[in-house]
Design an enzyme around this catalytic site. Structure first.
Site, mmCIF file in Angstrom:
data_model
loop_
_atom_site.group_PDB
_atom_site.id
_atom_site.type_symbol
_atom_site.label_atom_id
_atom_site.label_comp_id
_atom_site.label_asym_id
_atom_site.label_seq_id
_atom_site.Cartn_x
_atom_site.Cartn_y
_atom_site.Cartn_z
ATOM 1 N N ARG A 138 49.936 39.619 41.386
ATOM 2 C CA ARG A 138 49.191 39.803 40.135
ATOM 3 C C ARG A 138 48.155 40.920 40.258
ATOM 4 N NH1 ARG A 138 51.207 39.159 36.120
ATOM 5 N NH2 ARG A 138 49.259 38.889 34.994
ATOM 6 N N ILE A 139 47.300 40.849 41.265
ATOM 7 C CA ILE A 139 46.249 41.848 41.419
ATOM 8 C C ILE A 139 46.840 43.184 41.860
ATOM 9 C CG2 ILE A 139 44.118 42.444 42.646
ATOM 10 C CD1 ILE A 139 43.840 40.170 40.583
ATOM 11 N N CYS A 289 36.885 37.177 42.253
ATOM 12 C CA CYS A 289 36.664 37.515 40.840
ATOM 13 C C CYS A 289 35.425 36.801 40.315
ATOM 14 C CB CYS A 289 37.893 37.154 40.013
ATOM 15 S SG CYS A 289 38.410 35.419 40.131
ATOM 16 N N ASN A 320 48.614 31.547 40.813
ATOM 17 C CA ASN A 320 49.882 31.303 41.501
ATOM 18 C C ASN A 320 49.735 30.381 42.703
ATOM 19 O OD1 ASN A 320 51.977 32.568 40.104
ATOM 20 N ND2 ASN A 320 51.405 34.587 40.881
ATOM 21 N N THR A 347 35.004 26.362 44.871
ATOM 22 C CA THR A 347 34.842 27.805 44.732
ATOM 23 C C THR A 347 33.900 28.294 45.817
ATOM 24 O OG1 THR A 347 34.072 29.613 43.324
ATOM 25 C CG2 THR A 347 32.985 27.505 43.016
ATOM 26 N N GLY A 348 34.244 29.414 46.403
ATOM 27 C CA GLY A 348 33.379 29.996 47.427
ATOM 28 C C GLY A 348 32.399 30.995 46.855
ATOM 29 N N ASN A 453 39.636 37.423 35.018
ATOM 30 C CA ASN A 453 39.680 37.257 36.466
ATOM 31 C C ASN A 453 40.796 38.073 37.117
ATOM 32 O OD1 ASN A 453 40.742 34.666 34.927
ATOM 33 N ND2 ASN A 453 42.126 34.979 36.661
#
Length: 481
Positions: A138-139, A289, A320, A347-348, A453
């Site tokens: 995707r990215i 993101c 994904n 989340t980090g 994102n």
């Protein structure tokens, strides 16, 4: 003439003016490596309607619509100047000219405002810097689109190769097809052909070699004519310095990770801490993101009001990494169907704040909920400030930050009362402040921050790569500090 006819005539006149702007913008970009912006939004390769809509959007952040009749004179003034590579914001030129009381002509004011990009001050046009994409998900594909888009002037960054695993006889055709069409971001703007004999994808005239490899240590990039390149790792398979160092092969000078780095790998949020990158640093991360979405507004709020503590809750589109239907997954909850459930996960981003903002002493906590939308997320940033303020003051401040500060490429601002997530697909900002949802009471401020994102984050990655490659040209007029 009726009122309706008058309005329509006005529209047709503006269409004609916008149409006349397109070849000027194109020539400046191709011949002088000048990118024309309007309130931080590029006007390069934009249609008539897109140019008019970008002007209209100015009312969301500046209180009133900006007309092409106001910006055209500044664009025309640029054509007679001895300009070098730069980014020039004609929206900012028009806005600052209104407040200038010296009685200068448009031509005089423009020449003074962009003097750093003209004559003896102008930069030399730099040689293109080779870029390699390791991974094409995707990215990776969105970064490829951005790199191809920015290759239009023949300078800057040049996508030379993509490294992927070979998935069979139709691999090249299928990967080209995924680049050509995207269910979220639409059709590729241009043409794509496949040269199967030479393992190449040709996109808008750019030849991109597809290299098949399962192991980064097995590739000699100089064999493909690639030298001093920046490799962007989109796989996230390696996140520490030891793992990412595998990419430092012949032909590769630097490695940029599109995921949070571990250990001593610098986590960079462009606009906030990109200036801390050491010239000899070979490995760095663009963080996540969500980190890119919250750190710029967090810095803005800390600079003006001080922050004692905060919590960020992200309502994040599925990725994904999750399962389409219930199936085994190594992480808790992520094995449940992404399309059917809200999924609480970690989340980090909150812990990554310390790396991007080391001077911020406030404790920031965070959590995340994945929801059944394919793109665009929202971060809810709940802050305890060092001083009391009002909602109006905070909104005026953030509106000005989005317009004139060094963070204007990272922070956008919207006051539309009916905005929803899909409205922000394709946003090039790291985050967008939703004015209508903002809550302030005393020393407590709650910001709602939309972010694409996928695409917004990819734009942040490109900005970091441009910075470390030395092809990030200055913007005029210079942002207020």
């Amino acid at each position: 003439m009726t009122v309706n006819e008058d309005v329509f005539t006005n529209w047709k006149t503006r269409e004609e003016i916008a149409e006349s702007m397109i070849p000027i913008i194109g020539r400046l970009h191709r011949e002088r490596d000048v990118t024309v912006l309007l309130h931080s939004r590029s006007l390069v390769n934009k249609s008539v309607v897109s140019i008019l809509k970008t002007h209209r959007f100015a009312r969301q952040i500046d209180g009133e619509e900006l007309s092409v009749t106001e910006t055209l004179p500044f664009l025309q003034a640029l054509t007679v100047l001895d300009l070098g590579p730069s980014q020039i914001d004609i929206g900012m030129l028009a806005a600052t000219y209104k407040t200038d009381a010296r009685g200068l002509s448009v031509e005089e004011f423009t020449a003074e405002a962009v003097i750093g990009a003209t004559g003896a001050n102008k930069l030399d046009r730099r040689e293109p810097r080779d870029v390699v994409l390791y991974g094409f998900g995707r990215i990776g594909r969105l970064i490829a689109r951005l790199l191809i888009e920015k290759a239009g002037s023949g300078n800057g960054l040049r996508l030379r190769a993509i490294v992927v695993r070979n998935s069979g006889s139709e691999d090249l055709v299928r990967r080209a097809s995924l680049l050509r069409r995207d269910s979220i971001h639409g059709q590729f703007q241009g043409t794509i052909t496949v040269d199967e004999a030479n393992n190449k994808i040709i996109a808008n005239g750019s030849e991109i070699k597809v290299i098949y490899s399962d192991d980064p240590t097995s590739v000699d990039y100089t064999a493909y004519g690639i030298n001093d390149a920046i490799l962007i790792d989109n796989t996230g398979r390696w996140r520490d310095r030891e793992g990412l160092s595998k990419h430092l092969r012949p032909g590769i000078a630097k490695v940029v990770l599109t995921a949070p780095g571990k250990g001593d790998v610098p986590n960079i949020v462009h606009g906030v801490n990109h200036d801390m990158i050491k010239p000899d640093e070979q490995i760095l991360s663009c963080a996540s993101c969500t980190t890119n979405a919250i750190v710029p507004p967090l810095k803005a709020m800390a600079d003006e009001y001080g922050v004692l503590r905060g919590h960020v809750e992200t309502v994040h589109s599925f990725t994904n990494d999750q399962n389409l239907l219930d199936n085994y997954h190594s992480s808790d909850r992520r094995g449940r169907s992404a399309a059917l459930n809200m999924v609480i996960t970690e989340t980090g981003a909150a812990s990554a704040v310390a790396k991007a903002l080391p001077d911020l002493k406030a404790k920031i906590t965070g959590s995340s909920i994945r929801v059944p939308v394919p793109d665009v997320s929202i971060a809810i940033l709940n802050l305890q400030l060092e001083r009391e303020t009002t909602r109006e003051e905070v909104l005026d401040y953030l509106r000005n930050v989005s317009l004139t500060s060094p963070l204007k490429r990272q922070i956008d601002f919207i006051s539309a009362p009916d905005a929803v997530s899909s409205d922000f697909i394709g946003s090039r900002h790291a985050s967008i402040v939703d004015a209508g949802a903002t809550k302030v009471e005393g020393d407590n401020a709650i910001l709602y921050l939309w972010y694409d994102n996928e695409f917004g984050y990819s734009c942040q990655v490109i900005r970091v790569v441009q910075h470390v490659s030395g092809v990030e040209y200055p913007t005029y007029p210079a942002p207020a500090v």
